[in-house]
Design an enzyme around this catalytic site. Structure first.
Site, PDB file in Angstrom:
ATOM      1  N   GLU A  89       0.824  -1.211   0.000  1.00 33.30           N
ATOM      2  CA  GLU A  89       0.000   0.000   0.000  1.00 33.30           C
ATOM      3  C   GLU A  89       0.856   1.257   0.000  1.00 33.30           C
ATOM      4  OE1 GLU A  89      -3.406  -2.239   2.665  1.00 33.30           O
ATOM      5  OE2 GLU A  89      -2.496  -0.450   3.469  1.00 33.30           O
ATOM      6  N   CYS A 103       3.391   8.607   0.415  1.00 35.17           N
ATOM      7  CA  CYS A 103       4.045   7.829   1.456  1.00 35.17           C
ATOM      8  C   CYS A 103       4.199   6.418   0.889  1.00 35.17           C
ATOM      9  CB  CYS A 103       3.140   7.846   2.685  1.00 35.17           C
ATOM     10  SG  CYS A 103       3.684   6.790   4.002  1.00 35.17           S
ATOM     11  N   CYS A 110       6.683  -6.070   7.838  1.00 34.58           N
ATOM     12  CA  CYS A 110       7.817  -5.539   8.594  1.00 34.58           C
ATOM     13  C   CYS A 110       8.181  -6.502   9.715  1.00 34.58           C
ATOM     14  CB  CYS A 110       7.492  -4.169   9.163  1.00 34.58           C
ATOM     15  SG  CYS A 110       8.927  -3.398   9.911  1.00 34.58           S
ATOM     16  N   CYS A 114       6.553  -3.797  15.759  1.00 31.74           N
ATOM     17  CA  CYS A 114       6.223  -2.787  16.777  1.00 31.74           C
ATOM     18  C   CYS A 114       4.795  -3.027  17.290  1.00 31.74           C
ATOM     19  CB  CYS A 114       6.351  -1.390  16.201  1.00 31.74           C
ATOM     20  SG  CYS A 114       8.019  -1.030  15.640  1.00 31.74           S
ATOM     21  N   CYS A 117       1.651  -1.249  15.606  1.00 29.88           N
ATOM     22  CA  CYS A 117       1.593  -1.098  14.147  1.00 29.88           C
ATOM     23  C   CYS A 117       1.006  -2.318  13.463  1.00 29.88           C
ATOM     24  CB  CYS A 117       3.004  -0.822  13.627  1.00 29.88           C
ATOM     25  SG  CYS A 117       3.100  -0.750  11.838  1.00 29.88           S
ATOM     26  N   GLY A 160       7.032  -1.297   6.235  1.00 32.11           N
ATOM     27  CA  GLY A 160       8.420  -1.743   6.282  1.00 32.11           C
ATOM     28  C   GLY A 160       9.366  -0.766   6.943  1.00 32.11           C
ATOM     29  N   GLU A 161      10.514  -1.293   7.325  1.00 30.76           N
ATOM     30  CA  GLU A 161      11.608  -0.473   7.861  1.00 30.76           C
ATOM     31  C   GLU A 161      12.565  -0.246   6.689  1.00 30.76           C
ATOM     32  OE1 GLU A 161      12.997   1.263  10.487  1.00 30.76           O
ATOM     33  OE2 GLU A 161      14.664   1.398   9.083  1.00 30.76           O
ATOM     34  N   SER A 192      12.031   7.573   6.999  1.00 29.32           N
ATOM     35  CA  SER A 192      11.650   7.416   8.406  1.00 29.32           C
ATOM     36  C   SER A 192      12.065   6.032   8.893  1.00 29.32           C
ATOM     37  CB  SER A 192      10.137   7.595   8.542  1.00 29.32           C
ATOM     38  OG  SER A 192       9.757   7.353   9.877  1.00 29.32           O
ATOM     39  N   SER A 215      11.753   7.399  14.501  1.00 29.47           N
ATOM     40  CA  SER A 215      10.637   7.054  15.391  1.00 29.47           C
ATOM     41  C   SER A 215      11.219   6.745  16.768  1.00 29.47           C
ATOM     42  CB  SER A 215       9.904   5.821  14.850  1.00 29.47           C
ATOM     43  OG  SER A 215       9.414   6.079  13.566  1.00 29.47           O
ATOM     44  N   LEU A 216      11.335   7.758  17.574  1.00 25.39           N
ATOM     45  CA  LEU A 216      11.933   7.574  18.904  1.00 25.39           C
ATOM     46  C   LEU A 216      10.881   7.033  19.872  1.00 25.39           C
ATOM     47  CD1 LEU A 216      14.555   8.124  20.586  1.00 25.39           C
ATOM     48  CD2 LEU A 216      13.426  10.233  21.338  1.00 25.39           C
ATOM     49  N   HIS A 217       9.754   7.698  19.883  1.00 24.66           N
ATOM     50  CA  HIS A 217       8.589   7.350  20.725  1.00 24.66           C
ATOM     51  C   HIS A 217       8.851   7.471  22.219  1.00 24.66           C
ATOM     52  CE1 HIS A 217       6.856   6.616  16.984  1.00 24.66           C
ATOM     53  NE2 HIS A 217       7.200   5.355  16.832  1.00 24.66           N
ATOM     54  N   ASN A 290      -3.320   6.092  16.039  1.00 25.08           N
ATOM     55  CA  ASN A 290      -4.450   5.628  15.222  1.00 25.08           C
ATOM     56  C   ASN A 290      -4.651   4.150  15.494  1.00 25.08           C
ATOM     57  OD1 ASN A 290      -4.803   8.123  13.577  1.00 25.08           O
ATOM     58  ND2 ASN A 290      -2.697   7.625  13.032  1.00 25.08           N
ATOM     59  N   CYS A 336      -0.859   6.814   9.930  1.00 23.31           N
ATOM     60  CA  CYS A 336       0.371   6.221  10.452  1.00 23.31           C
ATOM     61  C   CYS A 336       0.048   4.983  11.281  1.00 23.31           C
ATOM     62  CB  CYS A 336       1.109   7.229  11.318  1.00 23.31           C
ATOM     63  SG  CYS A 336       1.520   8.737  10.443  1.00 23.31           S
TER      64      CYS A 336
HETATM   65  S1  SF4 Z   1       6.109   1.016  12.907  1.00 21.61           S
HETATM   66 FE1  SF4 Z   1       7.479   0.886  11.141  1.00 21.61          FE
HETATM   67  S2  SF4 Z   1       9.219  -0.328  11.911  1.00 21.61           S
HETATM   68 FE2  SF4 Z   1       7.522  -0.694  13.348  1.00 21.61          FE
HETATM   69  S3  SF4 Z   1       6.433  -2.541  12.594  1.00 21.61           S
HETATM   70 FE3  SF4 Z   1       5.415  -0.753  11.693  1.00 21.61          FE
HETATM   71  S4  SF4 Z   1       6.396  -0.483   9.691  1.00 21.61           S
HETATM   72 FE4  SF4 Z   1       7.772  -1.782  10.941  1.00 21.61          FE
END
Ligand code: SF4
Length: 342
Positions: A89, A103, A110, A114, A117, A160-161, A192, A215-217, A290, A336
């Site tokens: 997507e 985007c 991924c 996380c 996500c 993905g990363e 990112s 993405s520190l969070h 979200n 996101c």
């Molecule tokens: S936030 Fe980014 S790095 Fe983490 S699982 Fe989702 S896509 Fe992967």
């Protein structure tokens, strides 16, 4: 057939067909910069060359399976099928000024997993090829051109990363920046990452003009490791050093903080964050959570509006540039953290 995004194979084809180099340059320019489509790209070259090119060149890598449009804001989600049947997507973000962004995804899922996500829950992850990454840009560019809009920014914030697919990411960035490709300024490109220090250093060396978001969070190692299990491999001190080095090239770094109730938004989080950021050139972006559709996410709750506002004010008071992100497309699962939901 040869992919239009594969410059080495295209050059070999050009030699085999004894084409003037200007023919290939013209086709790529119309297709990659004007987003005018394959028919117009072929019509831009001498008639004698068209049949050979039409037969030998594959313009698109992805099949556009579906487009969904937000009824709330200017977001559209594009759902693609790859040639081996995987689903990926991309999201088009339109803003009122007419400058639009896409985007893009760098993987079919991924492996980072996380907690917050949807993409991290998909199995059978594979890296997207450079062509698959770039075709997302072209498809978005074509959709926007059809509306009289111009695609301005490309952000690697989709599925993905990006640094887990570093070679193809870097090849894609070279074509996005290159005068023989999309010719976009690095200022309009953003990668990112969850924060892989070595890869950040390689991006800084190879693409000093390309934007970086981390993405520190959380600036608390334990909480960060809970939210993003993979980050245990890279202590916060190493990440901070990589950002410091990046700052030396004159580039600020965007720091993303997902605002989670009691997890990343407490007064202790604010203190840890301001201490960790001290001395870095950064722009902090607070991201509302979200929730993914479906069950099993109840343990995570987004921060309240008033908490986000207070956190934002605290960062500004401490002297940091900070903003709140208004995620587009949450009604179509395009915001996101929502990609890959059905
Ligand atoms: S936030 Fe980014 S790095 Fe983490 S699982 Fe989702 S896509 Fe992967």
């Amino acid at each position: 057939m040869v992919s239009l995004y594969d410059q080495t194979a295209l050059e070999a084809l050009r030699k085999r067909l004894r084409l003037d180099p200007r023919v290939i340059r013209k086709v790529r320019s119309i297709f990659l910069r004007s987003f005018a489509g394959s028919v117009q790209a072929l019509e831009s070259v001498p008639e004698a060359n068209r049949p050979d090119l039409a037969e030998a060149v594959r313009f698109h890598e992805l099949e556009l399976a579906e487009s969904r449009h937000s009824v709330r804001d200017g977001a559209s989600k594009l759902l693609f099928k790859t040639r081996d049947g995987q689903s990926i997507e991309s999201v088009i973000l339109r803003i009122a000024t007419g400058r639009s962004s896409v985007c893009v995804s760098s993987q079919t899922g991924c492996a980072a997993g996380c907690l917050f996500c949807a993409t991290g829950r998909l199995k059978g992850v594979r890296n997207l090829t450079t062509a698959e990454i770039l075709d997302q840009v072209v498809r978005a560019g074509e959709a926007l051109a059809g509306e009289g809009r111009r695609l301005r920014n490309v952000v690697f914030m989709g599925m993905g990363e990006p640094f887990h697919n570093e070679d193809n990411l870097f090849t894609a960035l070279r074509q996005l920046e290159g005068a023989d490709g999309f010719h976009l300024s690095g200022r309009h490109l953003l990668v990112s990452t969850l924060g892989i220090p070595d890869a950040i250093s390689r991006l800084s060396r190879g693409f000093p003009g390309v934007g970086l978001a981390v993405s520190l969070h959380s600036a608390r190692q334990e909480m960060r490791d809970t939210l993003m299990p993979l980050t245990r491999r890279w202590p916060l001190a190493e990440l901070r050093q990589a950002i410091l080095e990046r700052n030396k090239s004159g580039q600020p770094v965007m720091i993303e903080i997902l605002m989670l109730d009691g997890m990343t938004d407490t007064p202790a989080d604010l203190v840890a964050l301001t201490e960790w950021l001290s001395g870095l050139a950064v722009h902090v972006n607070l991201i509302p959570y979200n929730p993914p559709f479906g069950a099993g996410e109840a343990a995570i709750k987004g921060s309240s509006e008033s908490t986000v506002s207070a956190f934002l004010a605290g960062l500004k008071k401490a002297g940091f540039k900070a903003t709140r992100r208004y995620s587009l497309g949450s009604d179509i699962g395009a915001a996101c953290g929502q990609l890959a939901q059905r």
